[in-house]
Design an enzyme around this catalytic site. Structure first.
Site, PDB file in Angstrom:
ATOM      1  N   SER A 191       0.786  -1.352   0.001  1.00  0.00           N
ATOM      2  CA  SER A 191      -0.034   0.022  -0.079  1.00  0.00           C
ATOM      3  C   SER A 191       0.880   1.320   0.026  1.00  0.00           C
ATOM      4  O   SER A 191       2.009   1.229   0.462  1.00  0.00           O
ATOM      5  CB  SER A 191      -0.951   0.077   1.148  1.00  0.00           C
ATOM      6  OG  SER A 191      -1.487   1.321   1.498  1.00  0.00           O
ATOM      7  N   TYR A 225      -2.402  -1.161  10.567  1.00  0.00           N
ATOM      8  CA  TYR A 225      -2.396  -1.516   9.062  1.00  0.00           C
ATOM      9  C   TYR A 225      -1.180  -0.871   8.348  1.00  0.00           C
ATOM     10  O   TYR A 225      -0.470  -1.660   7.804  1.00  0.00           O
ATOM     11  CB  TYR A 225      -3.774  -0.678   8.627  1.00  0.00           C
ATOM     12  CG  TYR A 225      -3.741  -0.952   6.795  1.00  0.00           C
ATOM     13  CD1 TYR A 225      -4.167  -2.096   6.436  1.00  0.00           C
ATOM     14  CD2 TYR A 225      -3.424   0.157   6.126  1.00  0.00           C
ATOM     15  CE1 TYR A 225      -4.435  -2.055   4.967  1.00  0.00           C
ATOM     16  CE2 TYR A 225      -3.595   0.084   4.510  1.00  0.00           C
ATOM     17  CZ  TYR A 225      -4.195  -1.060   4.176  1.00  0.00           C
ATOM     18  OH  TYR A 225      -4.083  -1.065   2.737  1.00  0.00           O
TER      19      TYR A 225
HETATM   20  C1  BGC Z   1      -6.198   1.657   1.971  1.00  0.00           C
HETATM   21  C2  BGC Z   1      -7.557   2.557   1.430  1.00  0.00           C
HETATM   22  C3  BGC Z   1      -7.070   3.801   1.292  1.00  0.00           C
HETATM   23  C4  BGC Z   1      -6.018   3.804   0.392  1.00  0.00           C
HETATM   24  C5  BGC Z   1      -5.433   5.334   0.108  1.00  0.00           C
HETATM   25  C6  BGC Z   1      -5.206   1.790   0.973  1.00  0.00           C
HETATM   26  O1  BGC Z   1      -3.976   1.180   1.254  1.00  0.00           O
HETATM   27  O2  BGC Z   1      -6.744   0.269   1.849  1.00  0.00           O
HETATM   28  O3  BGC Z   1      -8.518   2.563   2.636  1.00  0.00           O
HETATM   29  O4  BGC Z   1      -8.282   4.625   0.834  1.00  0.00           O
HETATM   30  O5  BGC Z   1      -4.789   3.159   0.846  1.00  0.00           O
HETATM   31  O6  BGC Z   1      -5.224   6.027   1.313  1.00  0.00           O
END
Ligand code: BGC
Length: 265
Positions: free
Chosen positions: A153, A166
């Site tokens: 991410s 997360y």
């Molecule tokens: C998350 C989303 C978020 C996006 C941008 C992703 O890793 O799962 O919830 O909107 O990042 O911030």
């Protein structure tokens, strides 16, 4: 086709980015294992889509479509090992592992429960660790090379208040890839991270249904739109192919410019 004769497992592929990746890999000729935890109907939908794009089986062991669904919870190491073993059993081998399954829980740091912390870390980091380990053991036993692609991410770099577990899991994934690039290099196994920004998938349904929050997010994306699963899948297909043989230990962002967007008003 870039991936003809290859077998790929994509974790968490009953919906969203995982489903998009499965379809793209199948279009490139790979036989694909679709994994789900709680959405068998989504896994069936992914399988039907694989059949629709003409997925066909290259391995002697499988019946016809080149797609196969397996239920497993990535937060449970026994189920993770079983998933890898069953994938190998069904198609006879595994060449590509896409660690895509991931979850997030929203809460201010001071209210995060142990159960939510464990759920996030177990799926996003522990599951990835042991899926990768089982895959590497298979490659060592069969004396073959392979490709690992983690769906990370932007939040392996970028803070995301109220999502600390997360972010910690994705930061961990960054170091996992760097460390294993070094440790697995001599085996000819590559590992890279694909780091999506805001992609239109079920993980952010709440955000998508909140016009105010969505508007604010779009303001932060230089390309002015949310990403689609296929925006991520095309990069995964490249990294899974022999075109990417010399690439390992890197993170590639697919975020419309979100990560480095800072402008003075
Ligand atoms: C998350 C989303 C978020 C996006 C941008 C992703 O890793 O799962 O919830 O909107 O990042 O911030």
């Amino acid at each position: 086709m870039k991936l003809e004769g290859k077998v790929a497992l994509v974790t968490g592929s009953s919906q969203g980015i995982g489903q998009g990746i499965v379809l793209r890999l199948a279009q490139e000729g790979a036989d694909v294992v679709i994994n789900y935890r709680s959405h068998p109907e989504g896994a069936e939908e992914t399988l039907a889509k694989v059949q629709a794009v003409g997925g066909r089986c290259y391995m002697a062991q499988c019946p016809n479509s080149g797609g196969y669904t397996i239920k497993a919870d990535l937060g449970n190491v026994n189920e993770v090992r079983q998933l890898i073993a069953e994938s190998i059993e069904h198609f006879g081998r595994l060449d590509i592992l896409v660690n895509n399954a991931g979850i997030e829980k929203h809460a201010p740091f001071w209210e995060v429960t142990e159960a939510d912390y464990d759920a996030v870390m177990n799926v996003n980091l522990k599951g990835v660790f042991f899926a990768t380990q089982a895959f590497v053991q298979h490659l060592i036993e069969t004396k073959r090379t392979g490709k690992i692609i983690n769906i990370s991410s932007v939040h392996e770099e970028l803070p995301f208040p109220n999502f600390t577990a997360y972010c910690a899991s994705k930061g961990g994934m960054k170091m996992l890839a760097r460390n294993l690039a070094v440790e697995l290099g001599s085996l000819g196994i590559t590992i890279n991270n694909v780091a999506p920004g805001a992609i239109e998938t079920p993980i952010n349904t709440k955000l998508l249904n909140n016009p105010e929050k969505l508007g604010a997010l779009l303001q932060n994306i230089p390309l002015g739109r949310l990403g689609q699963p296929q925006d991520v899948a095309s990069l995964v297909a490249f990294l899974a192919s022999s075109d990417a043989d010399y690439i390992t230990g890197s993170t590639f962002f697919v975020d419309g410019g979100l990560l480095w967007n800072y402008q003075e008003q």
